[in-house]
Design a protein around this motif. Structure first.
Motif, PDB file in Angstrom:
ATOM      1  N   MET A   1       0.841  -1.184   0.000  1.00 18.75           N
ATOM      2  CA  MET A   1       0.000   0.000   0.000  1.00 18.75           C
ATOM      3  C   MET A   1       0.883   1.244   0.000  1.00 18.75           C
ATOM      4  O   MET A   1       1.826   1.344   0.757  1.00 18.75           O
ATOM      5  N   LYS A   2       0.568   2.174  -0.878  1.00 20.45           N
ATOM      6  CA  LYS A   2       1.279   3.451  -0.927  1.00 20.45           C
ATOM      7  C   LYS A   2       0.359   4.537  -0.395  1.00 20.45           C
ATOM      8  O   LYS A   2      -0.854   4.425  -0.455  1.00 20.45           O
ATOM      9  N   LEU A   3       0.952   5.585   0.099  1.00 24.86           N
ATOM     10  CA  LEU A   3       0.177   6.724   0.583  1.00 24.86           C
ATOM     11  C   LEU A   3      -0.179   7.626  -0.590  1.00 24.86           C
ATOM     12  O   LEU A   3       0.658   7.922  -1.438  1.00 24.86           O
ATOM     13  N   GLY A   4      -1.426   8.070  -0.629  1.00 27.27           N
ATOM     14  CA  GLY A   4      -1.903   8.916  -1.714  1.00 27.27           C
ATOM     15  C   GLY A   4      -1.632  10.389  -1.454  1.00 27.27           C
ATOM     16  O   GLY A   4      -1.188  10.796  -0.383  1.00 27.27           O
ATOM     17  N   GLU A   5      -1.928  11.181  -2.460  1.00 28.23           N
ATOM     18  CA  GLU A   5      -1.686  12.623  -2.395  1.00 28.23           C
ATOM     19  C   GLU A   5      -2.496  13.296  -1.285  1.00 28.23           C
ATOM     20  O   GLU A   5      -2.001  14.192  -0.614  1.00 28.23           O
ATOM     21  N   GLU A   6      -3.743  12.866  -1.076  1.00 30.42           N
ATOM     22  CA  GLU A   6      -4.587  13.512  -0.070  1.00 30.42           C
ATOM     23  C   GLU A   6      -4.068  13.304   1.344  1.00 30.42           C
ATOM     24  O   GLU A   6      -4.044  14.240   2.140  1.00 30.42           O
ATOM     25  N   ILE A   7      -3.641  12.098   1.666  1.00 33.47           N
ATOM     26  CA  ILE A   7      -3.106  11.838   3.010  1.00 33.47           C
ATOM     27  C   ILE A   7      -1.755  12.527   3.176  1.00 33.47           C
ATOM     28  O   ILE A   7      -1.416  12.989   4.266  1.00 33.47           O
ATOM     29  N   LEU A   8      -0.980  12.637   2.102  1.00 29.08           N
ATOM     30  CA  LEU A   8       0.310  13.320   2.194  1.00 29.08           C
ATOM     31  C   LEU A   8       0.128  14.811   2.487  1.00 29.08           C
ATOM     32  O   LEU A   8       0.966  15.416   3.159  1.00 29.08           O
ATOM     33  N   LYS A   9      -0.973  15.401   2.023  1.00 26.80           N
ATOM     34  CA  LYS A   9      -1.257  16.806   2.353  1.00 26.80           C
ATOM     35  C   LYS A   9      -1.447  16.970   3.854  1.00 26.80           C
ATOM     36  O   LYS A   9      -0.993  17.951   4.437  1.00 26.80           O
ATOM     37  N   VAL A  10      -2.110  16.012   4.498  1.00 29.14           N
ATOM     38  CA  VAL A  10      -2.304  16.044   5.952  1.00 29.14           C
ATOM     39  C   VAL A  10      -0.969  15.843   6.664  1.00 29.14           C
ATOM     40  O   VAL A  10      -0.652  16.520   7.649  1.00 29.14           O
ATOM     41  N   LEU A  11      -0.146  14.945   6.141  1.00 23.79           N
ATOM     42  CA  LEU A  11       1.121  14.599   6.786  1.00 23.79           C
ATOM     43  C   LEU A  11       2.230  15.629   6.535  1.00 23.79           C
ATOM     44  O   LEU A  11       3.235  15.611   7.235  1.00 23.79           O
ATOM     45  N   ASN A  12       2.067  16.492   5.563  1.00 23.69           N
ATOM     46  CA  ASN A  12       3.089  17.505   5.292  1.00 23.69           C
ATOM     47  C   ASN A  12       2.899  18.778   6.105  1.00 23.69           C
ATOM     48  O   ASN A  12       3.707  19.696   6.010  1.00 23.69           O
ATOM     49  N   LYS A  13       1.843  18.834   6.918  1.00 25.16           N
ATOM     50  CA  LYS A  13       1.626  19.984   7.796  1.00 25.16           C
ATOM     51  C   LYS A  13       2.484  19.859   9.045  1.00 25.16           C
ATOM     52  O   LYS A  13       2.984  18.783   9.360  1.00 25.16           O
ATOM     53  N   ILE A  14       2.653  20.970   9.750  1.00 21.66           N
ATOM     54  CA  ILE A  14       3.402  20.984  11.004  1.00 21.66           C
ATOM     55  C   ILE A  14       2.411  20.954  12.160  1.00 21.66           C
ATOM     56  O   ILE A  14       1.432  21.700  12.174  1.00 21.66           O
ATOM     57  N   TYR A  15       2.673  20.077  13.129  1.00 24.40           N
ATOM     58  CA  TYR A  15       1.821  19.909  14.295  1.00 24.40           C
ATOM     59  C   TYR A  15       2.627  20.192  15.561  1.00 24.40           C
ATOM     60  O   TYR A  15       3.798  20.567  15.486  1.00 24.40           O
ATOM     61  N   GLU A  16       2.029  19.980  16.716  1.00 22.71           N
ATOM     62  CA  GLU A  16       2.724  20.192  17.981  1.00 22.71           C
ATOM     63  C   GLU A  16       3.893  19.200  18.082  1.00 22.71           C
ATOM     64  O   GLU A  16       3.731  18.013  17.802  1.00 22.71           O
ATOM     65  N   PRO A  17       5.080  19.670  18.464  1.00 26.86           N
ATOM     66  CA  PRO A  17       6.253  18.789  18.537  1.00 26.86           C
ATOM     67  C   PRO A  17       6.101  17.681  19.588  1.00 26.86           C
ATOM     68  O   PRO A  17       5.470  17.871  20.621  1.00 26.86           O
ATOM     69  N   ASP A  18       6.715  16.543  19.288  1.00 29.95           N
ATOM     70  CA  ASP A  18       6.813  15.398  20.196  1.00 29.95           C
ATOM     71  C   ASP A  18       5.481  14.965  20.783  1.00 29.95           C
ATOM     72  O   ASP A  18       5.345  14.774  21.994  1.00 29.95           O
ATOM     73  N   THR A  19       4.476  14.805  19.941  1.00 34.56           N
ATOM     74  CA  THR A  19       3.161  14.355  20.404  1.00 34.56           C
ATOM     75  C   THR A  19       2.633  13.254  19.490  1.00 34.56           C
ATOM     76  O   THR A  19       3.153  13.021  18.399  1.00 34.56           O
ATOM     77  N   MET A  20       1.576  12.601  19.965  1.00 37.54           N
ATOM     78  CA  MET A  20       0.846  11.619  19.168  1.00 37.54           C
ATOM     79  C   MET A  20      -0.480  12.272  18.795  1.00 37.54           C
ATOM     80  O   MET A  20      -1.235  12.706  19.663  1.00 37.54           O
ATOM     81  N   VAL A  21      -0.744  12.405  17.507  1.00 35.50           N
ATOM     82  CA  VAL A  21      -1.941  13.077  17.004  1.00 35.50           C
ATOM     83  C   VAL A  21      -2.875  12.019  16.422  1.00 35.50           C
ATOM     84  O   VAL A  21      -2.446  11.189  15.625  1.00 35.50           O
ATOM     85  N   GLU A  22      -4.143  12.051  16.835  1.00 33.96           N
ATOM     86  CA  GLU A  22      -5.139  11.136  16.289  1.00 33.96           C
ATOM     87  C   GLU A  22      -6.155  11.938  15.488  1.00 33.96           C
ATOM     88  O   GLU A  22      -6.615  12.978  15.934  1.00 33.96           O
ATOM     89  N   LYS A  23      -6.488  11.443  14.296  1.00 36.08           N
ATOM     90  CA  LYS A  23      -7.432  12.120  13.408  1.00 36.08           C
ATOM     91  C   LYS A  23      -8.265  11.076  12.685  1.00 36.08           C
ATOM     92  O   LYS A  23      -7.952   9.900  12.696  1.00 36.08           O
ATOM     93  N   ARG A  24      -9.290  11.555  12.033  1.00 41.59           N
ATOM     94  CA  ARG A  24     -10.108  10.737  11.147  1.00 41.59           C
ATOM     95  C   ARG A  24      -9.802  11.202   9.731  1.00 41.59           C
ATOM     96  O   ARG A  24      -9.798  12.410   9.445  1.00 41.59           O
ATOM     97  N   PHE A  25      -9.504  10.266   8.840  1.00 39.81           N
ATOM     98  CA  PHE A  25      -9.228  10.584   7.444  1.00 39.81           C
ATOM     99  C   PHE A  25     -10.138   9.715   6.588  1.00 39.81           C
ATOM    100  O   PHE A  25      -9.974   8.495   6.545  1.00 39.81           O
ATOM    101  N   LYS A  26     -11.101  10.360   5.947  1.00 36.52           N
ATOM    102  CA  LYS A  26     -12.126   9.659   5.166  1.00 36.52           C
ATOM    103  C   LYS A  26     -12.772   8.605   6.059  1.00 36.52           C
ATOM    104  O   LYS A  26     -13.334   8.932   7.084  1.00 36.52           O
ATOM    105  N   ARG A  27     -12.670   7.330   5.713  1.00 36.27           N
ATOM    106  CA  ARG A  27     -13.298   6.303   6.547  1.00 36.27           C
ATOM    107  C   ARG A  27     -12.293   5.599   7.457  1.00 36.27           C
ATOM    108  O   ARG A  27     -12.616   4.609   8.118  1.00 36.27           O
ATOM    109  N   TYR A  28     -11.092   6.112   7.537  1.00 36.93           N
ATOM    110  CA  TYR A  28     -10.032   5.492   8.326  1.00 36.93           C
ATOM    111  C   TYR A  28      -9.693   6.324   9.562  1.00 36.93           C
ATOM    112  O   TYR A  28      -9.875   7.539   9.581  1.00 36.93           O
ATOM    113  N   ASP A  29      -9.146   5.656  10.557  1.00 37.99           N
ATOM    114  CA  ASP A  29      -8.563   6.325  11.714  1.00 37.99           C
ATOM    115  C   ASP A  29      -7.066   6.394  11.459  1.00 37.99           C
ATOM    116  O   ASP A  29      -6.463   5.418  10.989  1.00 37.99           O
TER     117      ASP A  29
END
Length: 83
Positions: free
Chosen positions: A1-29
């Motif tokens: 499985m490869k990561l698609g462009e839409e999920i890479l847009k979410v992953l290319n953002k900057i979030y709070e350092p040294d944390t675990m972030v949980e989100k909902r992406f389409k029908r996946y956690d």
């Protein structure tokens, strides 16, 4: 499985350092751990079970930067199933 462009847009953002972030992406956690700069480096992609663990795929980010902060290599690698 490869990561698609839409999920890479979410992953290319900057979030709070040294944390675990949980989100909902389409029908996946998704859950990802960030590094000291707030960049996602470890990703769990799938569906949450009753204990809150994500069953699906695990990805690790290969991120190499130059001393001036320029990104030299940025690649997500599938590390297999996550349980």
């Amino acid at each position: 499985m490869k990561l698609g462009e839409e999920i890479l847009k979410v992953l290319n953002k900057i979030y709070e350092p040294d944390t675990m972030v949980e989100k909902r992406f389409k029908r996946y956690d998704i859950a990802f751990k960030t590094d000291g700069y707030g960049r996602p480096i470890l990703l769990f992609f799938g569906e949450k079970d009753e204990r809150g663990h994500i069953k699906g795929e695990r990805f690790a980010r290969r991120l190499i930067t130059a001393p001036d902060g320029t990104v030299i290599k940025d690649h997500w690698e599938n590390k297999g199933r996550s349980t």
